[in-house]
Design a protein around this motif. Structure first.
Motif, PDB file in Angstrom:
ATOM      1  N   TRP A   1      -4.319  -0.178  12.673  1.00 34.89           N
ATOM      2  CA  TRP A   1      -4.455  -0.350  11.046  1.00 34.89           C
ATOM      3  C   TRP A   1      -3.385   0.501  10.650  1.00 34.89           C
ATOM      4  N   MET A   2      -3.474   2.015  11.127  1.00 38.52           N
ATOM      5  CA  MET A   2      -2.599   3.113  10.633  1.00 38.52           C
ATOM      6  C   MET A   2      -1.338   2.634  10.889  1.00 38.52           C
TER       7      MET A   2
ATOM      8  N   ALA B   1      -0.231   0.108   8.510  1.00 38.23           N
ATOM      9  CA  ALA B   1      -0.108   0.526   7.117  1.00 38.23           C
ATOM     10  C   ALA B   1       1.129   1.421   6.908  1.00 38.23           C
ATOM     11  N   ALA B   2       1.351   1.861   7.804  1.00 40.97           N
ATOM     12  CA  ALA B   2       2.506   2.966   7.890  1.00 40.97           C
ATOM     13  C   ALA B   2       3.982   2.249   7.612  1.00 40.97           C
TER      14      ALA B   2
ATOM     15  N   SER C   1       2.409   0.635  -0.456  1.00 40.05           N
ATOM     16  CA  SER C   1       1.075   0.783  -0.723  1.00 40.05           C
ATOM     17  C   SER C   1       0.173  -0.256  -1.302  1.00 40.05           C
TER      18      SER C   1
ATOM     19  N   VAL D   1      -1.059  -2.437   1.515  1.00 43.47           N
ATOM     20  CA  VAL D   1      -2.025  -1.854   2.189  1.00 43.47           C
ATOM     21  C   VAL D   1      -3.477  -2.223   1.577  1.00 43.47           C
TER      22      VAL D   1
ATOM     23  N   TYR E   1      -0.589   4.969   0.061  1.00 44.19           N
ATOM     24  CA  TYR E   1      -1.287   4.616   1.275  1.00 44.19           C
ATOM     25  C   TYR E   1      -0.269   4.523   2.449  1.00 44.19           C
TER      26      TYR E   1
ATOM     27  N   MET F   1      -0.119   6.910   5.625  1.00 42.14           N
ATOM     28  CA  MET F   1      -0.563   6.540   6.875  1.00 42.14           C
ATOM     29  C   MET F   1       0.622   6.789   7.856  1.00 42.14           C
TER      30      MET F   1
ATOM     31  N   VAL G   1       0.154  10.292   8.727  1.00 43.97           N
ATOM     32  CA  VAL G   1      -0.933  10.413   9.764  1.00 43.97           C
ATOM     33  C   VAL G   1      -0.211   9.997  11.139  1.00 43.97           C
TER      34      VAL G   1
ATOM     35  N   ILE H   1      -7.659   8.548   7.905  1.00 45.07           N
ATOM     36  CA  ILE H   1      -7.647   7.317   8.172  1.00 45.07           C
ATOM     37  C   ILE H   1      -9.364   6.759   7.986  1.00 45.07           C
TER      38      ILE H   1
ATOM     39  N   THR I   1      -9.356   6.457   3.830  1.00 47.03           N
ATOM     40  CA  THR I   1      -8.571   5.372   3.572  1.00 47.03           C
ATOM     41  C   THR I   1      -9.112   4.339   3.470  1.00 47.03           C
TER      42      THR I   1
END
Lengths: 268, 299
Positions: free
Chosen positions: A26-27, A30-31, A35, A38, A234, A238, A241, B130, B133
């Protein structure tokens, strides 16, 4: 095993695997999305990756944070592997009562929580002008009881005949270590490298304490900073992250096998 | 034998070489763990803000203050809540997974192992964000629950005291179960597989095998993981900061997070923070001691 039981077993494993992998997948998705997409729950790859990347670069100094993280982690890993393997080798190959006693005292250090030493260390380092420096970053965690123990275990399996033969050939002790022990113990070094690099890269509390200058911040600190604002993007978050996770994930994948082997060695 | 004196000096030289090998590491641990620990103890009897410190009056003032500090007592309660709920669930789950994956007839073993171990590749800050979110008001979990008709309106997971703590526990389980599983898998490899085959021939059920063979033989590893997890949970910091920010109103704050705040976020009160950190040290030592005692007794 009956068919029903087998089915249950696989179902359980598949469920656990999905739970483990889903947040990461999911990360990644989402990247690449906007947003709003997401938050609408889009689970497919989008086309917003480059846009997110531009926004991220505008929001935080990711480039210098990545550079810092790489610099701190690589230097720490290199120095740590040398110091701890020298010690592990020394404790095992030259062991006697006094050294065994020192080893048990060192193992006690495993019990000392970092918060208990953090404040005196901070005071010590700030008066020694080590804030915002690589040396300041690595000193508290460069020598760990865990790594020393791991190398001591591996030295136990290093054949003593080889050492004796090398000594007769007139090789100095330090050359025996560098020319014979290190090449033989490659898998232990690989495991130690994985563990040390990952810990160094992921360390958050200590850099947060001593990296008071924005220019010295590490990647996890920068990622954490992104959540401080009122409105969160978001997609961009992400992506940050993801970038922060990539180096450790790559190391992990390359050295996964030796990592498990190394743990086995430490557990024995 | 003819020259005992030269043998002595050779032994002595050998001995000195050994010390030379281990001195850098040993010295660093001494200077970076034990010396600061003693300094923290001395600091815990000091009062004052910043670097303007003086001896506490009465001498135990920082220690008595801890018990009247509602945020600190809350942080102790929270940390133990995480410890008591999360560690047993995680270790049992990891043991079950490891014993399933140890089965030789199982297919795709490596794939399952890699996938379950994968969360360990993420940094603590990364996974905390993560999860934050995913469980946000406009996050995926709420979206799914509303769309499935389980919830009518999004539930603010992170701003309710109990759910915030549960999210931290879920996060910890996700991040660390695979890690402990790898330790058990390594331990299981040291057990002869024929023991399991013999048990099977004797008609032992998988549950009997688990309790009569796997658990007793893995006891040293279980002890190790229990001590490591206890130690880690008592020092929990990254999750508390990045997942819930200790909130709502300190309802999910951990001891380390509060100590950090008292030392570096607000006007530093190093003496009081050192006293609190020394309490964590004592807790870690006592719990490790109890676990080792319990681990020894079951023989």
């Amino acid at each position: 095993m009956t068919k029903g039981k087998k089915f249950l077993m696989y179902a359980f494993l598949i469920l656990m695997s999905i739970i483990s992998v889903f947040p990461l997948l999911w990360m990644v998705m989402a990247a690449t999305n906007k947003s709003v997409d997401v938050t609408r729950g889009r689970l497919l790859p989008g086309t917003y990756l480059i846009e997110n990347f531009k926004n991220l670069l505008a929001a935080q100094d990711v480039g210098s944070a990545m550079l810092n993280s790489f610099k701190y982690s690589i230097i720490l890993t290199f120095v740590s592997l040398i110091i701890c393997s020298l010690a592990g080798y020394g404790f095992e190959i030259f062991h006697d009562k006094a050294k065994d006693a020192v080893m048990s005292v060192i193992l006690l250090a495993m019990m000392v929580p970092f918060v208990a030493t953090m404040i005196p260390l901070f005071r010590m380092f700030s008066s020694a002008h080590l804030l915002n420096t690589t040396v300041g970053f690595l000193l508290p965690t460069v020598s760990t009881p865990f790594l020393i123990m791991m190398f001591r275990q591996s030295a136990r399996s290093f054949p003593h005949d080889i050492i004796e033969a090398a000594r007769i050939d007139g090789l100095s002790e330090i050359r025996i270590f560098f020319q014979m022990f290190i090449p033989t113990m490659r898998s232990t070094y690989a495991a130690a490298m994985t563990i040390t690099f990952m810990n160094a890269w992921n360390n958050y509390l200590w850099p947060k304490v001593i990296m008071t200058d924005a220019k010295s911040q590490t990647m996890p600190m920068v990622v954490a900073n992104l959540t401080q604002g009122y409105v969160t993007d978001y997609g961009m978050l992400m992506l940050a992250v993801l970038i922060c996770t990539l180096p450790t994930a790559i190391v992990f994948f390359c050295l996964q096998k030796s990592f498990a082997e190394g743990i086995t060695g430490a557990v024995k | 034998m003819s020259k005992p004196s030269s043998k002595m000096s050779l032994d002595k030289k050998h001995n000195m070489t050994g010390w030379a090998f281990l001195t850098p590491a040993a010295l660093l641990i001494f200077l970076m763990s034990f010396v600061p620990m003693i300094q923290a103890f001395l600091l815990s009897f000091k009062m004052g803000k910043g670097n303007n410190l003086s001896t506490a009056d009465p001498i135990f003032a920082n220690y008595t203050r801890m018990f009247t500090d509602t945020v600190f007592t809350q942080s102790i309660k929270n940390t133990f809540f995480y410890l008591i709920i999360q560690v047993p669930i995680m270790l049992v789950l990891a043991l079950i997974l490891a014993s399933i994956l140890n089965n030789r007839q199982l297919r795709f073993k490596g794939l399952f192992r890699t996938m379950i171990f994968l969360p360990c590749a993420t940094s603590l800050v990364a996974y905390a964000i993560i999860f934050r979110t995913l469980f946000a008001n406009d996050g995926l979990v709420n979206l799914a629950l509303v769309n499935l008709g389980i919830l009518k309106t999004p539930y603010a997971f992170l701003t309710h005291a109990t759910s915030a703590k549960i999210i931290i526990i879920i996060g910890l389980l996700w991040r660390w179960t695979g890690y402990n599983m790898v330790f058990y898998l390594s331990g299981l490899q040291n057990i002869e597989y024929s023991v399991y085959e013999a048990a099977k021939i004797d008609g032992a059920s998988p549950i009997q095998t688990f309790f009569k063979i796997t658990v007793p033989l893995l006891k040293p590893t279980i002890l190790l993981t229990a001590i490591m997890s206890t130690n880690g949970t008592l020092q929990l910091f990254d999750e508390s900061v990045n997942l819930t920010d200790g909130g709502p109103a300190n309802a999910s704050i951990t001891m380390s997070h509060y100590i950090y705040n008292m030392s570096f976020k607000y006007v530093p009160t190093f003496g009081y923070a050192a006293a609190m950190s020394f309490l964590i040290l004592i807790l870690v030592a006592v719990l490790a001691f109890i676990q080792m005692k319990v681990g020894d007794k079951r023989d």
